[in-house]
Write an enzyme that holds these catalytic residues in place. Structure first.
Site, PDB file in Angstrom:
ATOM      1  N   GLU A  22     -41.519-123.010 -40.213  1.00 34.29           N
ATOM      2  CA  GLU A  22     -41.157-122.501 -38.894  1.00 34.29           C
ATOM      3  C   GLU A  22     -40.356-121.214 -39.024  1.00 34.29           C
ATOM      4  O   GLU A  22     -40.379-120.354 -38.141  1.00 34.29           O
ATOM      5  CB  GLU A  22     -40.365-123.547 -38.098  1.00 34.29           C
ATOM      6  CG  GLU A  22     -40.235-123.216 -36.616  1.00 34.29           C
ATOM      7  CD  GLU A  22     -39.704-124.370 -35.792  1.00 34.29           C
ATOM      8  OE1 GLU A  22     -40.522-125.121 -35.222  1.00 34.29           O
ATOM      9  OE2 GLU A  22     -38.468-124.515 -35.731  1.00 34.29           O
ATOM     10  N   GLY A  74     -32.031-124.587 -34.395  1.00 34.04           N
ATOM     11  CA  GLY A  74     -32.341-126.013 -34.468  1.00 34.04           C
ATOM     12  C   GLY A  74     -32.546-126.525 -35.875  1.00 34.04           C
ATOM     13  O   GLY A  74     -32.012-127.570 -36.257  1.00 34.04           O
ATOM     14  N   ARG A  75     -33.310-125.800 -36.679  1.00 39.21           N
ATOM     15  CA  ARG A  75     -33.603-126.292 -38.031  1.00 39.21           C
ATOM     16  C   ARG A  75     -32.453-126.058 -39.005  1.00 39.21           C
ATOM     17  O   ARG A  75     -32.553-126.415 -40.175  1.00 39.21           O
ATOM     18  CB  ARG A  75     -34.904-125.675 -38.539  1.00 39.21           C
ATOM     19  CG  ARG A  75     -34.966-124.170 -38.494  1.00 39.21           C
ATOM     20  CD  ARG A  75     -36.408-123.681 -38.701  1.00 39.21           C
ATOM     21  NE  ARG A  75     -36.534-122.251 -38.550  1.00 39.21           N
ATOM     22  CZ  ARG A  75     -36.710-121.625 -37.384  1.00 39.21           C
ATOM     23  NH1 ARG A  75     -36.747-122.330 -36.272  1.00 39.21           N
ATOM     24  NH2 ARG A  75     -36.852-120.322 -37.347  1.00 39.21           N
ATOM     25  N   LYS A  86     -30.305-129.136 -27.218  1.00 36.51           N
ATOM     26  CA  LYS A  86     -29.357-128.079 -26.862  1.00 36.51           C
ATOM     27  C   LYS A  86     -29.398-127.783 -25.369  1.00 36.51           C
ATOM     28  O   LYS A  86     -28.368-127.696 -24.708  1.00 36.51           O
ATOM     29  CB  LYS A  86     -29.658-126.816 -27.672  1.00 36.51           C
ATOM     30  CG  LYS A  86     -28.682-125.669 -27.404  1.00 36.51           C
ATOM     31  CD  LYS A  86     -29.076-124.387 -28.106  1.00 36.51           C
ATOM     32  CE  LYS A  86     -28.921-124.490 -29.607  1.00 36.51           C
ATOM     33  NZ  LYS A  86     -29.168-123.202 -30.279  1.00 36.51           N
ATOM     34  N   HIS A  92     -50.232-140.048 -57.921  1.00 38.26           N
ATOM     35  CA  HIS A  92     -51.471-140.794 -57.669  1.00 38.26           C
ATOM     36  C   HIS A  92     -52.139-140.305 -56.391  1.00 38.26           C
ATOM     37  O   HIS A  92     -52.957-141.008 -55.809  1.00 38.26           O
ATOM     38  CB  HIS A  92     -51.158-142.282 -57.592  1.00 38.26           C
ATOM     39  CG  HIS A  92     -50.604-142.827 -58.863  1.00 38.26           C
ATOM     40  ND1 HIS A  92     -51.399-143.382 -59.850  1.00 38.26           N
ATOM     41  CD2 HIS A  92     -49.333-142.869 -59.346  1.00 38.26           C
ATOM     42  CE1 HIS A  92     -50.643-143.774 -60.858  1.00 38.26           C
ATOM     43  NE2 HIS A  92     -49.374-143.470 -60.579  1.00 38.26           N
ATOM     44  N   LYS A 106     -46.628-125.152 -25.867  1.00 33.79           N
ATOM     45  CA  LYS A 106     -45.820-125.856 -24.863  1.00 33.79           C
ATOM     46  C   LYS A 106     -46.222-125.436 -23.450  1.00 33.79           C
ATOM     47  O   LYS A 106     -46.337-126.270 -22.539  1.00 33.79           O
ATOM     48  CB  LYS A 106     -44.333-125.566 -25.086  1.00 33.79           C
ATOM     49  CG  LYS A 106     -43.716-126.232 -26.307  1.00 33.79           C
ATOM     50  CD  LYS A 106     -42.237-125.916 -26.370  1.00 33.79           C
ATOM     51  CE  LYS A 106     -41.561-126.623 -27.536  1.00 33.79           C
ATOM     52  NZ  LYS A 106     -40.117-126.331 -27.594  1.00 33.79           N
ATOM     53  N   GLU A 121     -40.194-133.728 -24.865  1.00 30.28           N
ATOM     54  CA  GLU A 121     -40.356-134.962 -25.627  1.00 30.28           C
ATOM     55  C   GLU A 121     -39.052-135.761 -25.663  1.00 30.28           C
ATOM     56  O   GLU A 121     -39.041-136.979 -25.470  1.00 30.28           O
ATOM     57  CB  GLU A 121     -40.812-134.650 -27.066  1.00 30.28           C
ATOM     58  CG  GLU A 121     -42.145-133.932 -27.168  1.00 30.28           C
ATOM     59  CD  GLU A 121     -42.001-132.415 -27.224  1.00 30.28           C
ATOM     60  OE1 GLU A 121     -42.918-131.763 -27.756  1.00 30.28           O
ATOM     61  OE2 GLU A 121     -40.967-131.881 -26.735  1.00 30.28           O
TER      62      GLU A 121
END
Length: 584
Positions: free
Chosen positions: A390, A304-305, A244, A421, A549, A250
């Site tokens: 979050e 964002g999410r 954005k 399993h 951060k 990153e």
């Protein structure tokens, strides 16, 4: 169903309201009162105290007894919306439990805050923002206003540009610098700019175009982008940079690596042919060298999410076609309408949320498992980890006070039958109560032999086993039938007793198509919203990621310049010194 009544003004017990001009919700016409931050103390609410007392009365009643006493239990405790069926009968609840939970929802203002959200009120109070992912998938012309501005025309304009760009790539009109058709798309993002799109693209692989492969790079670890680029041709690769602000460390690190790769192979002028941006920072995008026609924006009221419905969904449209992307949005909108209009007692996301509150608040549950019995949904647990943890991993209320009650649980999961399993042992016989959501399609896209019947038999058996368990008498009879007796039987007996009474929900659907997937994602989004409302927390900020951060920004130059003095704690200083030594 609650009627859509003009002039209806929700007034929860805690809300202080003042009139405002009429705002029109996308699915109901309401006179919305401005939503205010509640002064909430859950344990003091009569509805909370009634649930605490009720929980004690149910302690000695296992679910298997509830089923035995009521052959119609499934009819009482399931909901259906189109081809999506929620079976919540395998929970520690009665009709009285459901009534008390709904009372709690009303007392904490679930309806008022829902209506405030869809009307564009700034319910993200710490950032002063509206929360309008629902607007992104609303196909109607009904205005939704943020600060007096109708956002619907803006949404339509961006969608039209996304559709045109998708068509240009698919039809070979948008080519690489050499004029060759694009064969690969690499989405570079992180968090919500990665987890949502990659989950959907993986889930909808049966709908994928065979002539265009979509890849995802998120980790700043060079291994991720290096291994992705290793199999690609620069002349036929398009990169989508999803950030954005166009400043995410990153994402921009990976984007500049991809840019250098393109420039080395094709020259500086090729950048504009091989990059598109999903961003709002036009100046930074232009400085990177991206064609303005290939920049697609969104808004600060898109978290964002919750952003896969926006321009962040471009890799989805490129992977499966814009029609299927639209079907995904349409499915989410159908669930939105259900959320806004169904009575709380018959409302899928509300009931899922209330069951989660029931277990965290009154049964000590601190984890929740999401278990898709569909390999296509193998990224769903990872997506929901961010969406849920979050959002609701908060320990202060909306008005800034520490909470004294449990909020969001640890969420994890793995596709069935792999998970059986792995960690199911702990869910069945461990000391932690872990409610589960099972998801399964009745039809597979790959009907090979008995595969799908075996898969479905396992998901149904796991939910039944968690509910029923195995009593000591049943275990003894089973061992005797196997020929054991005496000391050998008594020694093994306690190990094969299952306590049972472990709750689960089952989401069954006809087949995992784009519309159904949209409904599932929206279902969990609204569940998160409802739980945050009840717990009195803000689901739409994420200040917890900021401190790390900032500290990383201080440590980075210390790793790159070994002459810099260190002023951290003893452990961090020692680790930095070791890294310097290892890298020397």
């Amino acid at each position: 169903m609650r009627p859509c009544v003009p002039g209806y003004t929700p007034r929860p017990a805690w809300a202080k309201v003042r009139p405002r001009k009429q705002a029109r919700c996308f699915c109901l016409h309401l006179s919305i009162a401005r939503w205010r931050v509640p002064m909430l103390d859950l344990p003091s609410l009569p509805q909370w105290q009634a649930l605490a007392a009720h929980a004690k009365t149910l302690e000695g009643t296992p679910m298997r007894d509830l089923f035995a006493a009521d052959p119609q239990r499934f009819e009482r405790f399931h909901l259906r919306l189109e081809d999506l069926v929620l079976d919540y009968a395998k929970n520690r609840l009665t009709e009285e439990t459901r009534r008390l939970l709904v009372d709690l929802a009303r007392a904490t203002g679930v309806e008022a805050r829902r209506d405030a959200m869809v009307a564009g009120e700034p319910i993200n109070t710490t950032e002063g923002r509206a929360v309008l992912h629902v607007a992104l998938r609303d196909p109607t012309d009904t205005p939704i206003r943020v600060d007096g501005h109708d956002v619907k025309p803006d949404i339509r304009a961006v969608k039209a540009r996304l559709a045109a760009f998708t068509a240009a790539v698919h039809e070979g009109r948008w080519t690489g610098a050499t004029g060759q058709r694009l064969t690969d798309v690499v989405n570079i993002g992180i968090g919500g700019s990665d987890l949502g799109p990659v989950m959907v693209v993986e889930a909808l692989k049966p709908y994928a175009r065979p002539d265009l492969r979509v890849h995802f790079v998120s980790n700043v670890d060079a291994t991720h982008i290096a291994t992705t680029l290793a199999g690609l041709n620069p002349a036929t690769t398009l990169f989508l940079v999803a950030s954005k602000t166009f400043t995410t460390q990153e994402t921009l690190t990976n984007a500049h690596t991809a840019r250098a790769w393109i420039v080395e192979a094709l020259g500086e002028a090729a950048v504009r042919h091989h990059f598109a941006a999903l961003s709002t920072n036009a100046a930074a995008v232009a400085a990177f060298g991206i064609d303005p026609e290939a920049m697609f924006g969104f808004w600060d009221w898109v978290g964002g999410r919750y952003s896969l419905w926006s321009a962040i969904g471009l890799p989805i449209a490129l992977a499966v076609g814009f029609d299927n992307f639209q079907a995904l949005l349409d499915g989410a909108h159908a669930l939105d309408q259900h959320f806004c209009t169904a009575p709380l007692e018959e409302n899928m996301p509300v009931l899922l949320a209330l069951l989660g509150v029931w277990y965290t608040g009154f049964h000590g549950a601190r984890a929740h498992a999401v278990l898709p019995y569909d390999q296509s949904l193998h990224r769903l647990p990872a997506y929901l980890q961010q969406a849920d943890m979050e959002s609701n991993g908060k320990s202060v209320t909306l008005d800034g006070r520490p909470v004294t009650w449990a909020t969001g649980p640890v969420l994890f999961g793995e596709p069935g039958t792999n998970g059986q399993h792995s960690f199911y042992q702990l869910i069945h016989q461990g000391t932690h109560l872990i409610p589960c959501d099972f998801l399964a399609p009745a039809h597979s896209f790959h009907p090979l032999g008995r595969h799908h019947a075996i898969l479905l038999s396992n998901v149904l058996a796991q939910a039944e086993a968690l509910m029923r368990g195995r009593t000591e008498a049943e275990a003894r009879a089973e061992l005797e039938a196997r020929g054991l007796s005496g000391a050998a039987l008594e020694s093994l007996l306690p190990h094969i007793v299952f306590p049972g009474n472990r709750p689960s929900n089952t989401l069954l659907f006809r087949q995992l198509d784009p519309r159904t997937l949209g409904m599932i994602i929206a279902l969990y989004e609204h569940k998160i919203h409802v739980q945050a409302t009840i717990w009195g927390i803000n689901a739409y900020d994420q200040w917890g990621v900021e401190l790390g951060k900032r500290l990383a920004g201080a440590i980075l130059p210390e790793l790159e310049d070994s002459s810099r003095p260190l002023a951290h704690d003893a452990s961090t200083n020692a680790l930095i010194a070791l890294i310097r030594a290892f890298r020397a």
